[in-house]
Design an enzyme around this catalytic site. Sequence first.
Site, PDB file in Angstrom:
ATOM      1  N   CYS A  70      60.488  36.176   9.686  1.00 36.68           N
ATOM      2  CA  CYS A  70      60.353  36.025   8.226  1.00 36.68           C
ATOM      3  C   CYS A  70      62.191  35.123   7.838  1.00 36.68           C
ATOM      4  CB  CYS A  70      59.132  36.997   7.354  1.00 36.68           C
ATOM      5  SG  CYS A  70      58.683  37.447   7.628  1.00 36.68           S
ATOM      6  N   ARG A 123      51.250  32.403   8.030  1.00 40.00           N
ATOM      7  CA  ARG A 123      52.322  31.871   7.863  1.00 40.00           C
ATOM      8  C   ARG A 123      51.858  30.273   8.085  1.00 40.00           C
ATOM      9  NH1 ARG A 123      57.517  34.634   9.893  1.00 40.00           N
ATOM     10  NH2 ARG A 123      56.988  35.686  11.345  1.00 40.00           N
TER      11      ARG A 123
HETATM   12  C1  BEZ Z   1      58.657  38.966  11.198  1.00 43.31           C
HETATM   13  O1  BEZ Z   1      59.190  39.589  12.333  1.00 43.31           O
HETATM   14  O2  BEZ Z   1      58.975  38.241  10.325  1.00 43.31           O
HETATM   15  C2  BEZ Z   1      57.198  40.023  11.868  1.00 43.31           C
HETATM   16  C3  BEZ Z   1      56.829  39.553  12.989  1.00 43.31           C
HETATM   17  C4  BEZ Z   1      56.009  39.787  13.775  1.00 43.31           C
HETATM   18  C5  BEZ Z   1      54.039  40.342  12.161  1.00 43.31           C
HETATM   19  C6  BEZ Z   1      55.063  40.165  10.879  1.00 43.31           C
HETATM   20  C7  BEZ Z   1      56.511  39.652  10.949  1.00 43.31           C
END
Ligand code: BEZ
Length: 238
Positions: free
Chosen positions: A55, A138
Amino acid sequence: MEQNQENEVISMPRIGDAAPKFKAVTTQGDINFPADYEGSWVILFSHPADFTPVCTSEFMTFASMEEKFAEANCKLVGLSIDGLYSHIAWLRTIKEKIEYKGMKNIEVNFPLIEDITMEVAKKYGMIQPNEDTTKAVRAVFFIDPKGMIRTIIYYPLSLGRNFDELYRVIIALQAADEFDVATPADWRPGDDVIVGPAGSCGTAKDRMEDGDIDCKDWFFCTKKLDKDTVLDRVLRKK
Ligand code: BEZ
C-alpha cells in the site's frame, strides 16, 4: 447483489451503474460522493491497510502521479478500513521517512477516506470475504463526470496495481467518448482505434470501400487517430 458464506448480502456495483452515494470523513475534510466530484473523472480506490508495504508503494506512486491524472481531469480518492488518525500518521510517515524507487518527501494531497465501519467498502464491494473479512481488496473504480461507473479493476491483497494501466484506462475511456470509437488491445494514444460496428449491409459495404478506414473484415475496421489530437482533446479539458 451476491450472498457470502454467512448469507450476508454483498452489494457489487457494476459498470454502467451510478456510483453509490456516501458521505465520509477524509484526510482532506468531509466529502459528499460523488456530488462533490461532478464534472471530473474520479478514481476511487481501496487499499487493505495503512502502514503496509505494498500500500505504501502504491500511495507514493499515486501521489507522484496526481498532477498527471489532474491534467486528464481525473481526481483521486483513496479508502481503507482504518481510522483518520492512522491515515494521518501513515501519510506523515510516508512524507518524512520513506524513500522508494527515487520517490521521496512524497505528500499525499488527495483525500483518504476513513471507513472503520466498512460502510463505504461494503457499498462498493471492496470487502471480498474469501480474500479477507476486515481488509478491503485493491479495488479501482473509474467514475465519469456524471457519476457513472465506467471501469472496475480488482486486485488481491498481495498484488500492487499497475499505474501505467490506470492512466491508460483514464485516457482510453475519454478518447472513446470524445471520438466515438473503441480502443483495441493494449491501445495507447497514437495507435489506431476501432470504428463502431456496421449496423447494416450498406454500411458494411461502404466501410470496406472507405479509404480512411482499414477493414480486416467487415466487422473489424480501424482508423488512424493522431496522438496529439487525442491528448489535446483529453488533456485540454482539465
Ligand atoms: C501490503 O503490503 O500492502 C499488504 C500485503 C498483504 C496484505 C495486506 C497489505
